[in-house]
Structures are given as C-alpha cells and as structure tokens.
Motif scaffolding. Structure first.
Motif, short mmCIF file in Angstrom:
data_model
loop_
_atom_site.label_atom_id
_atom_site.label_comp_id
_atom_site.label_asym_id
_atom_site.label_seq_id
_atom_site.Cartn_x
_atom_site.Cartn_y
_atom_site.Cartn_z
N GLN A 158 11.52 13.58 -8.70
CA GLN A 158 12.43 12.35 -9.14
C GLN A 158 12.22 10.97 -8.32
O GLN A 158 12.69 10.17 -8.91
N SER A 159 11.80 10.92 -7.10
CA SER A 159 11.89 9.88 -6.44
C SER A 159 10.62 8.83 -7.11
O SER A 159 10.32 7.78 -6.77
N LEU A 160 9.67 9.57 -7.87
CA LEU A 160 8.90 8.57 -8.50
C LEU A 160 9.39 7.32 -9.34
O LEU A 160 8.62 6.56 -9.47
N ASN A 161 10.50 7.77 -9.86
CA ASN A 161 11.15 6.52 -10.69
C ASN A 161 11.64 5.49 -9.87
O ASN A 161 11.60 4.43 -10.49
N THR A 162 11.66 5.60 -8.47
CA THR A 162 12.03 4.47 -7.71
C THR A 162 10.66 4.28 -6.81
O THR A 162 10.84 3.60 -5.69
N GLN A 163 9.43 4.55 -7.01
CA GLN A 163 8.56 4.39 -6.20
C GLN A 163 7.93 2.84 -5.97
O GLN A 163 7.75 2.59 -4.84
N ASP A 164 8.15 2.05 -6.80
CA ASP A 164 7.77 0.80 -6.87
C ASP A 164 8.93 0.43 -5.65
O ASP A 164 8.20 -0.61 -4.41
N SER A 165 10.17 0.26 -5.52
CA SER A 165 10.86 -0.22 -4.69
C SER A 165 11.00 0.53 -3.40
O SER A 165 11.42 -0.13 -2.19
N GLU A 166 10.53 1.68 -3.30
CA GLU A 166 10.67 2.71 -2.21
C GLU A 166 9.28 2.75 -1.31
O GLU A 166 9.69 2.79 -0.14
N THR A 167 8.35 2.27 -1.88
CA THR A 167 7.17 2.51 -0.97
C THR A 167 6.55 1.00 -1.10
O THR A 167 5.97 0.62 0.09
N GLU A 168 6.23 0.44 -2.04
CA GLU A 168 5.32 -0.95 -1.82
C GLU A 168 5.90 -2.08 -1.47
O GLU A 168 5.47 -2.95 -1.09
N LYS A 169 7.56 -2.32 -1.57
CA LYS A 169 8.29 -3.05 -0.98
C LYS A 169 9.19 -2.93 0.09
O LYS A 169 10.38 -2.91 0.06
N LYS A 170 8.48 -2.04 0.85
CA LYS A 170 9.34 -1.40 2.09
C LYS A 170 9.92 -2.62 3.18
O LYS A 170 9.18 -3.81 2.98
N ILE A 171 11.05 -2.75 3.38
CA ILE A 171 11.56 -3.46 4.48
C ILE A 171 11.17 -3.15 5.67
O ILE A 171 11.13 -2.02 6.14
N LEU A 278 -9.39 6.73 1.77
CA LEU A 278 -9.18 6.64 0.54
C LEU A 278 -7.89 5.67 0.36
O LEU A 278 -7.68 4.99 -0.90
N ILE A 279 -7.07 5.44 1.14
CA ILE A 279 -5.75 4.74 1.10
C ILE A 279 -5.94 3.20 1.12
O ILE A 279 -5.09 2.48 0.68
N ARG A 280 -7.24 2.93 1.55
CA ARG A 280 -7.70 1.61 1.48
C ARG A 280 -7.82 0.97 -0.20
O ARG A 280 -7.97 -0.06 -0.23
N ILE A 281 -8.20 1.94 -0.90
CA ILE A 281 -8.30 1.62 -2.40
C ILE A 281 -6.86 1.33 -3.02
O ILE A 281 -6.15 2.46 -3.02
N PRO A 282 -6.55 0.36 -3.56
CA PRO A 282 -4.89 0.32 -4.08
C PRO A 282 -4.87 1.12 -4.83
O PRO A 282 -3.38 1.68 -4.88
N TRP A 283 -5.63 1.40 -6.05
CA TRP A 283 -5.31 2.34 -7.12
C TRP A 283 -4.96 3.98 -6.63
O TRP A 283 -4.00 4.47 -7.00
N LEU A 284 -5.65 4.35 -5.65
CA LEU A 284 -5.52 5.41 -4.91
C LEU A 284 -4.18 5.73 -4.13
O LEU A 284 -3.35 6.55 -4.08
N LYS A 285 -3.79 4.53 -3.45
CA LYS A 285 -2.81 4.47 -2.59
C LYS A 285 -1.54 4.60 -3.29
O LYS A 285 -0.46 5.19 -3.09
N ARG A 286 -1.49 3.88 -4.73
CA ARG A 286 -0.27 4.05 -5.42
C ARG A 286 -0.02 5.39 -5.94
O ARG A 286 0.88 5.89 -6.31
N HIS A 287 -1.42 6.26 -6.03
CA HIS A 287 -1.09 7.50 -6.46
C HIS A 287 -1.11 8.61 -5.32
O HIS A 287 -1.47 9.60 -5.75
N GLN A 288 -1.01 8.29 -4.26
CA GLN A 288 -1.08 9.14 -3.41
C GLN A 288 0.03 10.24 -3.36
O GLN A 288 0.03 11.36 -3.19
N LYS A 289 1.26 9.82 -3.74
CA LYS A 289 2.47 10.54 -3.83
C LYS A 289 2.27 11.67 -5.04
O LYS A 289 2.67 12.95 -5.12
N HIS A 290 1.51 11.15 -6.36
CA HIS A 290 1.34 11.99 -7.31
C HIS A 290 0.31 13.13 -6.86
O HIS A 290 0.46 14.23 -7.19
N THR A 291 -0.74 12.69 -6.01
CA THR A 291 -1.66 13.65 -5.54
C THR A 291 -0.92 14.94 -4.55
O THR A 291 -1.14 16.00 -4.79
#
Length: 305
Positions: A158-171, A278-291
């Motif tokens: 369920q948290s995947l819907n808010t992944q952009d604001s929850e992970t990539e834009k952390k305060i 692997l987290i140094r690769i942006p695409w893989l880091k974005r899909h780390q939660k999916h994995t």
C-alpha cells in the motif's frame, strides 16, 4: 604511508573482492576432494549460488533462508541442518555487506544502538524457549509470524502509492521537530518479538524490521535495509555464540554438511559486496522496495509450504 593508505582503501573497491575471491578459489582447489569432501563442480555451483543469494539479500534486505534452504535440501542436507548452515552462511555475507553499508554511512547508528540490545534479548529468549517448546507449538508460532509478516507485506504494498514522497524526497532528520520524531521505545516490542522468532525458528528479523522502519519510523527504504541488515548481522552472530555454547555443553551437535560452508560463505561474501553497490544504480534503487516485496512474498509462501 602510501602503502598503508592503499591497503586501507582497497576493500572499498569491488575489484579487491573479486581478486580475493579468485585467490581463495585457487587456494581451496588444492584441498577439494581430499581435505574438503567437495567436488570441483559442486564447489563451483554452490559458490555461484552463494554470490547470487548474497547479492539479493544485501540489496533487498531479506533473510537468505528462503533461497538457501531449498538449495541445501536439494543437495541432500536435512532441513534441520540446512537451517543451521543457512544461518552460518548469512553471517559471512551480512558481515561484509553490513560493514560496507556502515562505512558508507548508510546505517542509522541511533536506531542501531537502541535496537541491538533488544534484538539480543529477543534472540536469547527464543533460543532458550526452543528447548522447552513442543514441535507442534513451533508450527503454531510460525503461523503467527507469517500472519504478522503478511500484514506488513500488505502495508508495504500500500505504501508504494506514496513512494515518491516517502523515499526520494525525504526531509533530513535534523530538520524535523523533536516532538514529531517517533519514539524508538515504542519499537522495542517489534524488535524483541521478531528476534525471538530468530532464536526459536531461525527466521530473520529483517522481515519485520524493514517494513516497520519504513512505515512507522519514516525511513528511506535503502537506509532501512542497511540498518536492519546490520542489526540482523549482530543478532545472528550472537545466535552463533549461543549455538556454540549449546554444542559445548552437549545440548546440541554440529549440523551435517558443514563442508559446504567453504563454498557458501565465500560466495555470499562476494555477493554481499555486489548487492551493497546495486543501490548506486538509480533505477535499481527506485525498485528496491519492489524487490523486497517480491522476496518477502516468496519467503512467506516458502515457510507455509
């Protein structure tokens, strides 16, 4: 001084670990079939599997038992022995990988210092409970673990819907008012209970810690994975100490097939170094939660089966 500096910086580079793995292979080759009861083909297969499992574990943060135990049972290792070998193998992979995360500043030291004592308490209680808990009750406790893990899996999806604001834009944590930072003491029951199952059923506590840290403590997925894996490494290392003490006093025996550790441990060490990068690769880091979600679902299905 330059030589000392070079030696200090070498482990930071993947080429160093590749070279060390090659040297280890040629060294161990001298003892295969004689001093070590493993054939060359068996060693290579298990070693490559170790690299693959170590990579996925250190990238996604999930325990490697779901991947290791079917492989070990296929190699005619009893399930009870396969669990022990899997845990000992994970110590090697999580050790080098967790230290890499630590040196790269990925581990949240505040939470680590707070949670490790609770994890050691939980794994000790679980280990001691294993001597008194009937096998039938262990199955019931396993279902409780799976029920909670399934709930956390659903919450993570369920948290995947808010992944952009929850992970990539952390305060940054320093900018958050103190009264809004989650109280770490409220997380102690989760750490203790998850580690209790580690000591009792040999199940990794990251299955609970990573979803809890991302959902309740508002941590970025990559940072939650690094922190949980470091806690898991210390937990299973302490679990190994408990097992050694138990063997020493005569309450347990070493598992059959421990010679496989020569191949599995070296493989997961190499895989652990790959996975942390692997987290140094942006695409893989974005899909780390999916994995993580996919592997957690596989882990639940495997434990039910």
């Amino acid at each position: 001084m330059r030589i000392l500096s070079w030696l200090h910086n070498c482990p930071r580079y993947l080429a160093f670990w590749v070279l060390a793995d090659v040297i280890y292979f040629f060294f161990i080759y001298l003892f295969l079939g004689t001093g070590i009861p493993l054939s060359l083909s068996q060693f290579i297969i298990v070693h490559l599997l170790g690299i693959a499992v170590g990579t996925m574990v250190m990238f996604a943060g999930l325990g490697g038992g779901v991947l290791w135990i079917p492989v070990l049972t296929f190699l005619d290792i009893r399930p009870s022995d396969a669990v022990a070998i899997s845990i000992f193998t994970q110590i090697a992979g999580k050790g080098t990988g967790s230290l890499t995360y630590l040196f790269n500043g990925m581990v949240d030291m505040e939470k680590t210092k707070s949670f490790i004592p609770m994890a050691l308490l939980g794994v000790t209680l679980g280990f001691l409970a294993g001597f008194f808990t009937p096998v039938a009750y262990e199955r019931f406790l396993l279902y409780i673990f799976l029920l909670i893990a399934g709930y956390l899996l659903m919450r993570t999806i369920q948290s995947l819907n808010t992944q952009d604001s929850e992970t990539e834009k952390k305060i940054p944590i320093d900018t958050i008012p103190i009264d809004t930072i989650p109280n770490l003491r409220q997380s102690y029951p989760v750490v203790i209970l998850s580690s209790f199952f580690t000591g009792l059923l040999s199940i990794g506590n990251t299955d609970w810690l990573i979803p809890h840290m991302t959902l309740k403590l508002n941590m970025e997925t990559s940072r939650a994975v690094a922190t949980s894996l470091f806690i898991m490494f210390v937990t299973i290392l302490f679990y190994l100490v408990l097992v050694c003490i138990s063997v020493w006093v005569g309450n347990a025996s070493w598992p059959h097939g421990t010679s496989l550790l020569f191949a599995t441990c070296s493989g997961v060490i190499m895989g652990g170094q790959i996975g942390t990068r692997l987290i140094r690769i942006p695409w893989l880091k974005r899909h780390q939660k999916h994995t993580f979600i996919i592997l957690l679902a596989m882990s639940i299905i495997h434990l039910i089966w």
